[in-house]
Write a protein that holds these residues in place. Structure first.
Motif, PDB file in Angstrom:
ATOM      1  N   GLU A  26       0.812  -1.221   0.000  1.00 33.40           N
ATOM      2  CA  GLU A  26       0.000   0.000   0.000  1.00 33.40           C
ATOM      3  C   GLU A  26       0.845   1.272   0.000  1.00 33.40           C
ATOM      4  O   GLU A  26       0.603   2.175  -0.785  1.00 33.40           O
ATOM      5  N   TYR A  30       1.103   5.798  -1.621  1.00 34.91           N
ATOM      6  CA  TYR A  30       0.651   6.850  -0.733  1.00 34.91           C
ATOM      7  C   TYR A  30       1.713   7.929  -0.581  1.00 34.91           C
ATOM      8  O   TYR A  30       2.911   7.652  -0.626  1.00 34.91           O
ATOM      9  N   HIS A 109     -13.591   1.205   3.010  1.00 32.30           N
ATOM     10  CA  HIS A 109     -12.873   2.195   2.224  1.00 32.30           C
ATOM     11  C   HIS A 109     -11.653   1.464   1.673  1.00 32.30           C
ATOM     12  O   HIS A 109     -10.625   1.366   2.332  1.00 32.30           O
ATOM     13  N   SER A 110     -11.795   0.941   0.473  1.00 34.76           N
ATOM     14  CA  SER A 110     -10.751   0.107  -0.125  1.00 34.76           C
ATOM     15  C   SER A 110      -9.590   0.950  -0.631  1.00 34.76           C
ATOM     16  O   SER A 110      -9.795   1.990  -1.252  1.00 34.76           O
ATOM     17  N   SER A 111      -8.399   0.467  -0.401  1.00 36.35           N
ATOM     18  CA  SER A 111      -7.241   1.100  -1.032  1.00 36.35           C
ATOM     19  C   SER A 111      -7.295   0.783  -2.523  1.00 36.35           C
ATOM     20  O   SER A 111      -7.930  -0.196  -2.938  1.00 36.35           O
ATOM     21  N   ARG A 115      -8.740  -2.899  -4.433  1.00 32.86           N
ATOM     22  CA  ARG A 115     -10.022  -2.728  -5.121  1.00 32.86           C
ATOM     23  C   ARG A 115     -10.508  -4.015  -5.795  1.00 32.86           C
ATOM     24  O   ARG A 115     -11.648  -4.428  -5.612  1.00 32.86           O
ATOM     25  N   GLU A 129     -12.765   7.329  -6.314  1.00 35.34           N
ATOM     26  CA  GLU A 129     -11.633   7.363  -5.384  1.00 35.34           C
ATOM     27  C   GLU A 129     -11.553   8.726  -4.711  1.00 35.34           C
ATOM     28  O   GLU A 129     -11.777   9.754  -5.341  1.00 35.34           O
ATOM     29  N   THR A 131      -9.407  11.006  -1.303  1.00 40.41           N
ATOM     30  CA  THR A 131      -8.215  11.091  -0.461  1.00 40.41           C
ATOM     31  C   THR A 131      -8.551  11.902   0.779  1.00 40.41           C
ATOM     32  O   THR A 131      -9.150  12.978   0.673  1.00 40.41           O
ATOM     33  N   ARG A 136      -5.622   7.250   0.296  1.00 44.22           N
ATOM     34  CA  ARG A 136      -6.433   7.080  -0.910  1.00 44.22           C
ATOM     35  C   ARG A 136      -7.372   5.897  -0.704  1.00 44.22           C
ATOM     36  O   ARG A 136      -6.945   4.839  -0.245  1.00 44.22           O
ATOM     37  N   TYR A 137      -8.655   6.083  -1.061  1.00 44.35           N
ATOM     38  CA  TYR A 137      -9.604   4.987  -0.879  1.00 44.35           C
ATOM     39  C   TYR A 137     -10.786   5.110  -1.829  1.00 44.35           C
ATOM     40  O   TYR A 137     -11.092   6.194  -2.327  1.00 44.35           O
TER      41      TYR A 137
END
Length: 144
Positions: A26, A30, A109-111, A115, A129, A131, A136-137
């Motif tokens: 992840e 970011y 809230h998926s990264s 996804r 999406e 932020t 980010r999600y």
């Protein structure tokens, strides 16, 4: 493989697994603020203690973690050790949440990285999406 509720004493190991997987998969997507926000969240004992957590154990070793809040209606953390990816551990962890949740809708809230994993589990995007604090999600939901 065994899926079981994590007790307080097991949560520190769970957060180490979460952090290791986050850094590998992840964090590269970011900004520094997002990495710091996530680190602060998993190091906040009050926040972590208020989550319901299930762990997947393979030969006595923690291989995955799923954590929920709001009576298991929102997934807050969902990480599987990279050595165990694509072995069905994530699906078994999610099935444990489904068994324990009284809610007809489960949100996350998926990264961006996760996804497609959530799509395979039956989640659909509910918005574009976003932020927040560098995180980010994609808002998503699962509805039975």
């Amino acid at each position: 493989m065994e899926i079981k509720k994590l007790i307080q004493a097991e949560k520190a190991d769970a957060m180490r697994l979460v952090w290791d997987v986050f850094l590998k998969f992840e964090a590269p997507d970011y900004v520094e603020e997002g990495v710091n926000t996530f680190r602060d969240f998993i190091n906040d004992e009050n926040q972590i203690n208020n989550l319901e957590m299930d762990g997947a154990y393979e030969k006595g070793s923690l291989s995955g973690v799923i954590a929920t809040r709001n009576e298991s209606s929102h997934i807050a953390l969902f990480f599987v050790d990279r050595r165990y990816h694509r072995q069905g551990i994530g699906r078994k962890l999610f099935e444990a949440v489904l068994r324990n949740s009284a809610s007809e809708i489960i949100t996350v809230h998926s990264s961006p990285y996760a996804r497609e994993i959530y799509h395979k589990l039956g989640f659909t995007d509910t918005d574009a999406e976003q932020t927040k604090n560098g995180i980010r999600y994609i808002p998503m939901k699962y509805q039975e």
